[in-house]
Design an enzyme around this catalytic site. Sequence first.
Site, PDB file in Angstrom:
ATOM      1  N   HIS A 100       0.701  -1.166  -0.023  1.00 33.82           N
ATOM      2  CA  HIS A 100       0.208  -0.025   0.071  1.00 33.82           C
ATOM      3  C   HIS A 100       0.951   1.363  -0.085  1.00 33.82           C
ATOM      4  O   HIS A 100       0.622   2.117  -0.865  1.00 33.82           O
ATOM      5  CB  HIS A 100      -0.873  -0.060   1.219  1.00 33.82           C
ATOM      6  CG  HIS A 100      -1.743   1.283   1.301  1.00 33.82           C
ATOM      7  ND1 HIS A 100      -3.090   1.163   0.954  1.00 33.82           N
ATOM      8  CD2 HIS A 100      -1.347   2.428   1.892  1.00 33.82           C
ATOM      9  CE1 HIS A 100      -3.576   2.511   1.580  1.00 33.82           C
ATOM     10  NE2 HIS A 100      -2.493   3.317   1.827  1.00 33.82           N
ATOM     11  N   GLU A 101       1.921   1.388   0.978  1.00 28.43           N
ATOM     12  CA  GLU A 101       2.511   2.269   0.929  1.00 28.43           C
ATOM     13  C   GLU A 101       3.526   2.655  -0.319  1.00 28.43           C
ATOM     14  O   GLU A 101       3.861   3.721  -0.759  1.00 28.43           O
ATOM     15  CB  GLU A 101       3.484   2.422   2.053  1.00 28.43           C
ATOM     16  CG  GLU A 101       2.690   2.571   3.687  1.00 28.43           C
ATOM     17  CD  GLU A 101       1.620   3.698   3.613  1.00 28.43           C
ATOM     18  OE1 GLU A 101       1.906   4.875   3.055  1.00 28.43           O
ATOM     19  OE2 GLU A 101       0.809   3.359   4.330  1.00 28.43           O
ATOM     20  N   HIS A 155       1.841   4.634  -2.587  1.00 30.74           N
ATOM     21  CA  HIS A 155       1.876   6.087  -2.487  1.00 30.74           C
ATOM     22  C   HIS A 155       3.280   6.469  -3.043  1.00 30.74           C
ATOM     23  O   HIS A 155       3.224   7.757  -3.490  1.00 30.74           O
ATOM     24  CB  HIS A 155       1.859   6.572  -1.101  1.00 30.74           C
ATOM     25  CG  HIS A 155       0.261   6.386  -0.539  1.00 30.74           C
ATOM     26  ND1 HIS A 155      -0.641   6.962  -1.071  1.00 30.74           N
ATOM     27  CD2 HIS A 155      -0.298   5.733   0.710  1.00 30.74           C
ATOM     28  CE1 HIS A 155      -1.775   6.877  -0.402  1.00 30.74           C
ATOM     29  NE2 HIS A 155      -1.499   6.172   0.816  1.00 30.74           N
TER      30      HIS A 155
END
Length: 710
Positions: free
Chosen positions: A500-501, A504
């Site tokens: 997920h990160e 980003h």
Amino acid sequence: MESEGNSEKKLSSSKLKKGSNIIPLTGAAALLTLAVSLAITAINKRRNSKRKDLPGCNFRVNLSASEILKLADRIIAKSKEVHDAVASVPLDKVTYKNVISPLAELEAQQFPLVQSCVVPKLVSTSDKVRKASAEAEKKIDAHICSCSKREDVYCVVKAFAAKGEWMGPEARHYVHCLVKEFERNGLNLTATKREEVQRLKAQIDELSFQYVQNLNDDSTSVLFHENELAGLPAEFLKTLEKAENGMFRVTLKSHHVAAVLELCKIGKTRRLVAMAYGKRCGKANLSVLEDLVQARHKFARLLGYSNYAEYALNPRMAKTPSKVLEFLEDISSSLSDLANKELAMLKELKKQDEGELPFGVEDLLYYVKKVEQQEFDLDLGALKQYFPVNLVLSGIFKIFQDLFGLRFEEIADADAWHSDIRMFSVFDLSSGELLGYFYLDMYTREGKYGQTCVVALQNGSVAFNGARQVPLALLISQLQTDIGGIPSLLRFTEVVSLLHEFGHVVQHLCNRASFARFSGLRVDPDFVEIPAKVLENWCYESFSLKLISGFHQDITMPIEDEICKSLKKWRYSFSALKLKQEVLYCLFDQIIHSAENVDIFELFKHLHPKVMLGLPMLEGTNPASCFPRCAIGYEAACYSRIWSEVFAADIFTSKFRDGLLNQHVGMQFRTKVLAPGGAKDPIEILSDFLGREPSIQTFIDNKIECSLWH
């Protein structure tokens, strides 16, 4: 229950240590990796002295405490100089070059310098530096706040906006945002009303602090005999304080409450703990929340909005309270049939265990976990052995390189604040263009920020003279370091969080907006989580799971197909019921911030059985203490997490599910979804990519398709 934390993310894998520069194939392709790993790690290897001259990078590393404070002073002085110069422009002489361009370039130039001052408080190994960083942040924040109240600058910017000079769409959007930001601070009001706006802001801050302080100061606990805590592991019981009478003291901190509600076999104990948690701070915080909501409504009305929710949602993707309420009610009603089936299963299980005792909300976590243990052959503890950290990283890099047409190249001996830090350049695979850089600060250490997250260190932008500033990001994680030659192994939830990160990071680096204000992660808050949530799906598909997994003692053994299937089922288990509970909180939050003079207690009492399929609110529950996000931090915006998840599901299922490494689709996502950043309307962005407006139906269909009843 909501955590208080929300109110305030080879032969042995140890061979892939810091220093390998191109990320090799992994998991299912591990045999090939073994054959070519030596060659791959030699590609593009760079061994230079400490690198401080990265092209296009203005972020400063390893400043001393005094250097941080001096830089903060220079930042403030330069900002004041530019704002004074803009303010001095006669209203009949305003141009893009003497008003808008200086402000835009100031933002772009100063952002990496500001981050150079404030990021050390998150990562520095020096207590002195962390304290200086925190002090610098306060000074810079105070200055930024004062700039947002400058009527002289507002008048000049407003005069330029009214002039109607031709601009491109991104520049026009930038000017609109400048004007809007000033006006959301009341600068279009009379002096008397502006003073009232500032008074209300101070009151809101004070009430918010009081609310959090009340929760933090709450020391309530509940005493139990050991037999009343049956089901809780001995290791947990050892952490509990004992009273003089030998009973165990369970506090109302979230980690204690969650353990009891999830693991305790005794229904009466679960109920007592849930009720005590729901009564925290009693009438005190209920009164504070009522005052807080009223102050927010007054603040919003002064600024020309009907209510606080209208003010909060105006700059967001959802736009209006009615749109949010419609969205939440559609989600809730669409999932009612599935949620009823889930609840019936849990009720039957409780009946078998505890007889005719009625099922309550306090039973949800315990019986959901019990069913999951029965239905899924998953030992999440043992699963860690398939996720050595360097192998997971290699797999993630492989996926992102192939999907988005990127090339990652490690910068050896990069200047950083700790020896564990790794730094990478990111290039476009086709053209070789440098897209940006990122740091990985992966391992836990004393004094380091305790959450997993991505921090923008420098936003991409294009200066007035055409020079481009490249983006730089920092991924902070909390992984354990290798111990005694045994590689750090990740829990599955940590794997999901890491991917997920990284989503980003790629979102930050692939943003091609010209203005720093719209670059990096500075996008609509309802939109910012969507790309990363899309990419989480790669953790639940067999093909991609095998790319990021391998038994730590023999990485040619990726995770088995049956486990992949179980993980996907586990992801969706009782998801309708869990989502209903979240919708309840979101509806409560939206209603209290959309309508005035609402009886908060009666509203929650009414909503609870309506949304939760007849399950009543626990006796004595104080809705102000159940979910503090609606009071602090996410007021009128609690819906945003569900919003992101719904549209991410639509994107993944419609575009990626049948081609996890389809670079054609990946490049479309990169150019149509990631590249515009905050410069374009999010609904336009998603509609352009999907070929239609985004829909909730795919999200609903996924829940039903992956449920236990399909």
